[in-house]
Design an enzyme around this catalytic site. Structure first.
Site, PDB file in Angstrom:
ATOM      1  N   ARG A  10       0.809  -1.234   0.000  1.00 21.03           N
ATOM      2  CA  ARG A  10       0.000   0.000   0.000  1.00 21.03           C
ATOM      3  C   ARG A  10       0.835   1.274   0.000  1.00 21.03           C
ATOM      4  O   ARG A  10       0.312   2.353  -0.175  1.00 21.03           O
ATOM      5  CB  ARG A  10      -0.931   0.021   1.219  1.00 21.03           C
ATOM      6  N   GLY A  11       2.127   1.138   0.216  1.00 20.53           N
ATOM      7  CA  GLY A  11       3.003   2.318   0.179  1.00 20.53           C
ATOM      8  C   GLY A  11       3.152   2.792  -1.266  1.00 20.53           C
ATOM      9  O   GLY A  11       2.524   2.252  -2.178  1.00 20.53           O
ATOM     10  N   VAL A  13       5.825   2.766  -3.480  1.00 19.04           N
ATOM     11  CA  VAL A  13       6.430   1.804  -4.423  1.00 19.04           C
ATOM     12  C   VAL A  13       5.509   0.591  -4.578  1.00 19.04           C
ATOM     13  O   VAL A  13       5.251   0.119  -5.692  1.00 19.04           O
ATOM     14  CB  VAL A  13       7.833   1.362  -3.927  1.00 19.04           C
ATOM     15  N   GLN A  73       8.129  -2.816   2.052  1.00 14.99           N
ATOM     16  CA  GLN A  73       7.784  -2.266   3.365  1.00 14.99           C
ATOM     17  C   GLN A  73       8.870  -1.323   3.903  1.00 14.99           C
ATOM     18  O   GLN A  73       8.589  -0.506   4.755  1.00 14.99           O
ATOM     19  CB  GLN A  73       7.558  -3.435   4.334  1.00 14.99           C
ATOM     20  N   ARG A 102      21.187  -5.054  -0.298  1.00 16.93           N
ATOM     21  CA  ARG A 102      21.735  -4.913  -1.660  1.00 16.93           C
ATOM     22  C   ARG A 102      23.183  -5.334  -1.811  1.00 16.93           C
ATOM     23  O   ARG A 102      23.552  -6.000  -2.762  1.00 16.93           O
ATOM     24  CB  ARG A 102      21.638  -3.450  -2.112  1.00 16.93           C
ATOM     25  N   CYS A 135      17.296   4.032  -7.096  1.00 22.07           N
ATOM     26  CA  CYS A 135      16.582   4.530  -8.277  1.00 22.07           C
ATOM     27  C   CYS A 135      17.467   5.259  -9.290  1.00 22.07           C
ATOM     28  O   CYS A 135      17.377   5.015 -10.494  1.00 22.07           O
ATOM     29  CB  CYS A 135      15.426   5.423  -7.850  1.00 22.07           C
ATOM     30  N   GLN A 162      16.997  15.103  -8.004  1.00 19.87           N
ATOM     31  CA  GLN A 162      16.103  14.030  -7.558  1.00 19.87           C
ATOM     32  C   GLN A 162      14.788  14.554  -6.985  1.00 19.87           C
ATOM     33  O   GLN A 162      14.763  15.497  -6.200  1.00 19.87           O
ATOM     34  CB  GLN A 162      16.828  13.145  -6.536  1.00 19.87           C
ATOM     35  N   ARG A 264      18.484  17.124  -4.205  1.00 21.55           N
ATOM     36  CA  ARG A 264      17.008  17.048  -4.175  1.00 21.55           C
ATOM     37  C   ARG A 264      16.463  18.332  -4.773  1.00 21.55           C
ATOM     38  O   ARG A 264      16.900  19.432  -4.405  1.00 21.55           O
ATOM     39  CB  ARG A 264      16.540  16.897  -2.729  1.00 21.55           C
ATOM     40  N   HIS A 271      13.391  11.459 -11.432  1.00 20.55           N
ATOM     41  CA  HIS A 271      14.779  11.826 -11.147  1.00 20.55           C
ATOM     42  C   HIS A 271      15.469  12.158 -12.471  1.00 20.55           C
ATOM     43  O   HIS A 271      15.373  11.404 -13.442  1.00 20.55           O
ATOM     44  CB  HIS A 271      15.517  10.652 -10.502  1.00 20.55           C
TER      45      HIS A 271
HETATM   46  N1  HSE Z   1      17.308   7.204  -2.434  1.00 19.86           N
HETATM   47  C1  HSE Z   1      16.476   7.714  -3.463  1.00 19.86           C
HETATM   48  C2  HSE Z   1      16.116   9.139  -3.209  1.00 19.86           C
HETATM   49  C3  HSE Z   1      15.218   6.962  -3.648  1.00 19.86           C
HETATM   50  O1  HSE Z   1      16.251   9.591  -2.077  1.00 19.86           O
HETATM   51  O2  HSE Z   1      15.680   9.817  -4.126  1.00 19.86           O
HETATM   52  C4  HSE Z   1      15.203   5.514  -3.778  1.00 19.86           C
HETATM   53  O3  HSE Z   1      16.229   4.855  -4.424  1.00 19.86           O
END
Ligand code: HSE
Length: 366
Positions: A10-11, A13, A73, A102, A135, A162, A264, A271
């Protein structure tokens, strides 16, 4: 049919993964079970072949009945439940969006089409843990797949732009709240000039009234050049991930350096990355274009001209789309081996949900 359990569906992703799986009729290929951390026993989503009630995501005995578990999750859940399941003897396939596992030796970072063959080999060898990549890393590799395939890249510097979604749903909403706050203040001053407005807005965004609970800082009217935690190298963790994850996905024999500054910006879910690519040898622009264009079905080369770039190579144009455009491709004045490029991708599709969907299909077919 294999029993597949979904956690965190439900999140953000998870929801995108569900949408894509419904759109591709994937659920017809499995028995699905939906797990919840808070609503055990309530009705599960109405999906073909799905168990009708939600099961507890904290109940390792229920989880262990699954052949495959797919978790969106988050890292804390993986840290708590994954080792417990393995300790209790669960031997199923674990597919995860979180970064926790990972870089472990017994995990594969999945990015079909880039490492589809390696995923297949790993399945044959009995690997059980498959994790989606960061991502920006996944989107970079899809865009530059053609050059990596030919082993042409000496190094890449990636400057990222991003979107708020990468920080989570609450952050995305906070960005909109910040924009609303700016809009409201602007609407109250219809006659003010640009310089006066700039003063007012800068005061507003730096004031305690501005909503910054999640980001900790203003993102609207601003950029934030630090994502994730600090690393001893002076990189942010997001910057550190680029090289280590990309080289793991590509299974390189010698490391291809990938580094840059991750920033960001006020986009919602795409992104973008500005790239400087150093090739191992000089190449004609047309060759580089050809290799990039034909590497996989999702990369899309955008001609390096102003109208097509501004129409097709922006977060607004790419949001919700499966293709990964790359443009601004040109030889740089730095030298014949240096190429400039700009690429964008939907952070929730190829950046997160789609690699999980692809590996799940591969596991089901294996
Ligand atoms: N770490 C990435 C971000 C998102 O903060 O944009 C997921 O990979």
């Amino acid at each position: 049919m294999k029993r597949v359990g979904f956690i965190g569906w439900r999140g953000m992703v998870g929801s995108v993964l569900m949408e894509r799986m419904k759109a591709e009729n994937d659920f017809s290929q499995m028995e699905s079970y939906f797990f919840s951390t808070s609503q055990t026993g309530e009705a599960a989503p109405q999906i073909i072949n799905a168990h009708d009630k939600l099961l507890s995501a904290m109940d390792s005995k229920e989880l262990a009945k699954m052949d495959i578990l797919v978790s969106c999750q988050g890292g804390d859940y993986t840290t708590e439940m994954f080792p417990l399941l393995r300790k209790e003897g669960w031997n199923g396939i674990w597919i995860d969006a979180a970064s926790t596992l990972r870089m472990k030796d017994d995990s594969v970072i999945v990015l079909d089409p880039v490492n589809r063959d390696f995923i297949q080999e790993s399945l044959h060898k009995g690997m059980k843990n498959f994790v989606g990549g960061n991502c920006t890393v996944s989107l970079l590799l899809i865009a530059l797949h053609g050059l990596f395939k030919e082993n042409l890249i000496e190094w890449v510097s990636s400057m990222t732009y991003q979107a708020a979604s990468g920080a989570g749903a609450k952050n995305m909403i906070e960005l909109l709240d910040q924009m609303k706050s700016v809009g409201t203040a602007f609407a109250a001053q219809p006659a003010a000039g640009a310089l006066e407005l700039e003063k007012q807005m800068t005061t507003l965004m730096n004031s305690s009234e501005f909503p910054t609970t999640n980001f900790g800082h203003p993102l609207a009217l601003n950029v934030l050049p630090w994502i994730d935690s600090e690393m001893p190298s002076g990189q942010s963790k997001e910057e550190w991930k680029a090289q280590v994850e990309a080289n793991k996905i590509l299974q390189t024999k010698s490391i291809i350096p990938i580094d840059g500054t991750c920033v960001r910006v006020g986009a919602l879910r795409c992104h973008s990355q500005g790239l400087t690519i150093k090739l191992k040898k000089s190449a004609h622009l047309s060759t580089v274009e050809e290799l990039i264009r034909n590497a996989n079905p999702w990369v899309k080369l955008v001609s390096n001209n102003k109208p097509e770039t501004l129409k097709e190579l922006t977060p607004g144009a790419v949001s919700g789309k499966m293709h990964v455009p790359i443009g601004r491709l040109r030889q740089m004045t730095l030298g014949e081996e240096y190429f400039n490029a700009f690429t964008i991708g939907d952070q929730l599709l190829w950046g997160a949900a789609e690699p999980l969907r692809c590996v799940l299909k591969q596991v089901l077919q294996s």
